[in-house]
Design a protein around this motif. Structure first.
Motif, short mmCIF file in Angstrom:
data_model
loop_
_atom_site.label_atom_id
_atom_site.label_comp_id
_atom_site.label_asym_id
_atom_site.label_seq_id
_atom_site.Cartn_x
_atom_site.Cartn_y
_atom_site.Cartn_z
N THR A 175 0.84 -1.21 0.00
CA THR A 175 0.00 0.00 0.00
C THR A 175 0.87 1.25 0.00
O THR A 175 0.60 2.22 -0.71
N ARG A 191 2.29 1.82 -3.41
CA ARG A 191 1.25 2.34 -4.30
C ARG A 191 1.01 3.82 -4.06
O ARG A 191 0.85 4.60 -5.00
N ALA A 192 1.02 4.20 -2.78
CA ALA A 192 0.72 5.60 -2.44
C ALA A 192 1.82 6.54 -2.91
O ALA A 192 1.54 7.64 -3.36
N PHE A 217 -2.33 5.58 -10.48
CA PHE A 217 -3.28 4.71 -11.18
C PHE A 217 -4.32 5.52 -11.94
O PHE A 217 -4.86 6.50 -11.42
N LEU A 258 -13.38 8.34 -9.64
CA LEU A 258 -13.23 9.46 -8.70
C LEU A 258 -14.23 9.24 -7.57
O LEU A 258 -15.25 8.57 -7.76
N VAL A 259 -13.90 9.78 -6.41
CA VAL A 259 -14.85 9.68 -5.29
C VAL A 259 -15.95 10.71 -5.52
O VAL A 259 -15.67 11.91 -5.61
N GLU A 300 -10.21 17.87 -4.16
CA GLU A 300 -10.16 16.93 -3.03
C GLU A 300 -9.79 15.53 -3.49
O GLU A 300 -9.08 14.80 -2.80
N THR A 335 -6.04 15.71 -3.95
CA THR A 335 -5.27 15.82 -2.70
C THR A 335 -5.40 14.56 -1.84
O THR A 335 -4.57 14.33 -0.97
N LEU A 336 -6.45 13.77 -2.11
CA LEU A 336 -6.58 12.49 -1.41
C LEU A 336 -5.31 11.66 -1.58
O LEU A 336 -4.80 11.07 -0.64
N ALA A 337 -4.79 11.67 -2.82
CA ALA A 337 -3.58 10.90 -3.10
C ALA A 337 -2.38 11.47 -2.34
O ALA A 337 -1.53 10.72 -1.86
N ASP A 390 -2.58 13.04 0.51
CA ASP A 390 -2.86 12.67 1.89
C ASP A 390 -2.35 11.26 2.18
O ASP A 390 -1.65 11.02 3.17
N TYR A 391 -2.66 10.33 1.29
CA TYR A 391 -2.25 8.93 1.50
C TYR A 391 -0.73 8.79 1.39
O TYR A 391 -0.15 7.87 1.96
N ARG A 419 -4.64 13.14 -10.36
CA ARG A 419 -4.51 12.39 -9.11
C ARG A 419 -3.35 11.39 -9.19
O ARG A 419 -2.61 11.20 -8.23
#
Lengths: 252, 389
Positions: free
Chosen positions: A86, A89-90, A95, A102-103, A110, A113-115, A117-118, A162
């Motif tokens: 994980t 991957r982050a 990907f 997308l969420v 957002e 930026t999720l990526a 964040d992870y 992303r």
């Protein structure tokens, strides 16, 4: 130098007690740093499975044959724990999927930026990187739009932003143009090509579309869980892009 | 912010779950406040009776029951372990049974001010006016407890009617949360006059009104076990029942702790139901978001991150439900106390501790309930989750 190297990669999926599918039957593969490679083949040929293994989403089967090997920039990653995979991957991979993925409740920014964040980049820094990535795909003025307010092509460009935001070594794209018309496909492909050229990112993409394949440095062809053709690396001096890079236009 | 949007995405289900928690917390707050009130009452009584022996006529308790003679005071004071003894006369303000509900009915308590010779340790504070003095003997004056003064709408300087007699109000107490809140303290002589009127004429004629009492309060010498004094009194005087603080705890404490347990139990059961509904909501929401969880896992969210996200979301459901339940519970207890004030029944005591612990409990309950779906979500295979329709 090979950034991804695999040997004896096998994957069997168990659909039910009696019904198992041998998706990969022992694959050997090597992808050079900075290469843009297409993996092509008919449905069920194992191309997506191979991509999931190269992207560390799944681990290769360790049993029933010679031990699988998988190296990322020389480092053995064949038998890493879920957590370790994980983390890679982050931070080191990006990907892009066929249906954008997308969420839906998050805005474009957002989602990007999720990526960050992870990958451990939060707050202002992540926001800054997110805005820059959106600017690179020409969507800075769509930052606060939800996916449902964007066209398919725009959604895929957000997904590319992303994938790029952490400046990963490898971008893995599973049918990135599968749900787009030919103009939008060209845009997305041009973007991937641009980042590959300008930033040296390795791009591995799975596709049905031979035009997409032709735009890549090399096409690997698969059938029945095996690689049939490793393809010829296009001349490294090829200066002109195979597909003209259109200016990324924001639809009115 | 994201989280609120996620909750808003499933408005109906989130609302229903929050309502479930809200009702549970409301029940816990209301019943808990009721239990607080009972506990405070009992604790106050326990505190009051701890260091003394209360003598009633045989069969009576807590200084209530048949008629005793004040002459017993001298007799008891001759006993070994006894320091001070005094006579008191108690009766209900009203014989009307409807006025008697939970807790202690309003009582009239008569004793000579200062007759405890400074031994009483139960401290009373005066909201207005003054305490009774020995000079008040012979006049009809009264010090009212906080709740009783509100019920009678009395003010210092005004008058109230107790059992047909008019009394001048000279003092009003601060709330004690226990028995004195519902008491009218009067001089002994005035209480004796009221008491004699309640007795059948045949008996009353034979009694000297200046010598009647319903109870005796006995302070042991310092260091003497009240139980020993009680035993001495029992041996020396026939026809009386002495009661110590331990006896009070046994009689009253046991009964009320069962009641408190039942009340809190009802609240907890309603919360259990609320907790199950959080599990259900979060499990549904995980199923709905399978694909989203797949995306997040694929782009690098660890299992721990996924779990945290879901646990926090359900903890917030618990917190919102808890805050709403507390608000509702506060309204119910406040309105209930307002309505009960006229009849002198204050049922609820909503303490800060009760409020804080119910909201904390709701939040923890939400988080714990979210853990099962969170665990399930974190174990999803990212590739399979991505393909989930």
């Amino acid at each position: 130098m090979a950034i991804l190297e695999g040997r004896n990669l096998r994957k069997t999926y168990r659909l039910s007690r009696r019904n198992t599918v041998e998706a990969l039957k022992g694959v050997e593969i090597s992808i050079e740093k900075g290469e843009m490679v297409a993996i092509m083949g008919p449905s069920g040929s194992g191309k997506s499975t191979l991509m999931h293994i190269l992207g560390l989403l799944h681990a290769p089967d360790p049993n029933h044959g010679p031990a699988p090997e998988l190296r990322l920039a020389g480092e053995d990653v064949a038998a890493l724990s879920d957590n370790a995979r994980t983390k890679i991957r982050a931070r080191r991979m990006g990907f892009v999927f066929q249906d954008f993925n997308l969420v839906p409740t998050l805005t474009a920014l957002e989602n990007v930026t999720l990526a960050c964040d992870y990958a451990g980049i939060g707050g202002k820094l992540g926001r800054q990187a997110g805005l820059e990535a959106l600017a690179l795909v020409g969507l800075e003025d769509r930052a606060n739009h939800k996916p449902s307010e964007l066209s398919g092509g725009e959604q895929q460009r957000v997904a590319i932003a992303r994938a790029l935001v952490n400046k990963p070594e490898i971008i893995l794209a599973d049918e990135p143009t599968g749900n787009l018309d030919s103009d939008r496909s060209a845009e997305v492909l041009a973007l991937l090509r641009q980042f590959n050229r300008e930033h040296g990112q390795t791009v591995v993409l799975v596709t049905h579309d031979s035009e997409v394949g032709e735009a890549c440095d090399r096409v690997i062809r698969m059938r029945d869980g095996r690689i049939r053709d490793y393809g010829q690396r296009a001349a490294a001096t090829a200066a002109a892009p195979v597909i003209a890079v259109p200016a990324v236009a924001v639809p009115a | 912010m994201r989280l609120v949007r996620d909750l808003g995405r499933r408005k109906l289900r989130s609302t229903l779950t929050i309502t479930g928690i809200m009702i549970g917390i409301m029940a816990l707050v209301v019943f808990g406040s009721m239990a607080n009130k009972i506990d405070a009452l009992v604790k106050g009584g326990s505190e009051y009776y701890k260091d003394k022996v209360t003598v009633s006529a045989k069969g009576g308790t807590m200084g209530l029951g048949g008629v005793l003679s004040t002459r017993m005071v001298d007799q008891i004071e001759t006993l070994d372990g006894v320091d001070v003894a005094l006579a008191s006369t108690m009766m209900m303000v009203s014989d009307d049974a409807s006025a008697v509900s939970m807790g202690i009915p309003p009582m009239i308590v008569g004793s000579i001010a200062g007759s405890d010779k400074g031994r009483e340790t139960f401290k009373l504070n005066y909201a207005s006016g003054r305490a009774l003095t020995p000079q008040d003997e012979g006049s009809n004056v009264v010090v009212l407890g906080s709740d009783l003064s509100k019920q009678l709408k009395a003010k210092v300087g005004g008058t109230v009617t107790l059992r047909g007699e008019t009394f001048q109000v000279v003092g009003i107490l601060e709330p004690t949360l226990t028995a004195p809140d519902n008491e009218a303290a009067v001089p002994l002589a005035a209480a004796q006059q009221l008491l004699i009127k309640t007795l059948p004429a045949l008996i009353a004629d034979k009694l000297n009104v200046n010598e009647i009492a319903t109870g005796l309060v006995v302070y042991p010498k310092p260091g003497v076990d009240p139980q020993k004094v009680a035993d001495e009194i029992k041996a020396a005087i026939a026809g009386v029942t002495p009661m110590t603080g331990k006896d009070f705890d046994k009689q009253i404490g046991a009964a009320t702790s069962v009641l408190s347990a039942i009340l809190i139990g009802i609240g907890l059961i309603s919360l259990l139901v609320g907790g199950l509904s959080v599990i259900n909501t979060m499990a549904m929401s995980v199923a709905e978001r399978t694909r989203e969880i797949g995306i997040k896992r694929a782009i690098g969210a660890s299992r721990w991150r996924i779990r945290r996200e879901i646990v926090i979301e359900s903890a917030v459901i618990g917190l919102i439900g808890g805050l709403l339940g507390l608000t509702l519970g506060f309204l119910i207890t406040a309105l209930g106390n307002d309505a009960g004030r006229d009849s002198g029944t204050i049922l609820f005591d909503l303490t800060f501790g009760t409020a804080l612990s119910s909201v904390t409990f709701a939040t923890i309950l939400g988080a714990v309930a979210g853990f099962i779906p969170a665990w399930h979500a974190s174990r999803l295979d990212p590739v399979a989750a991505l393909r989930y329709e």
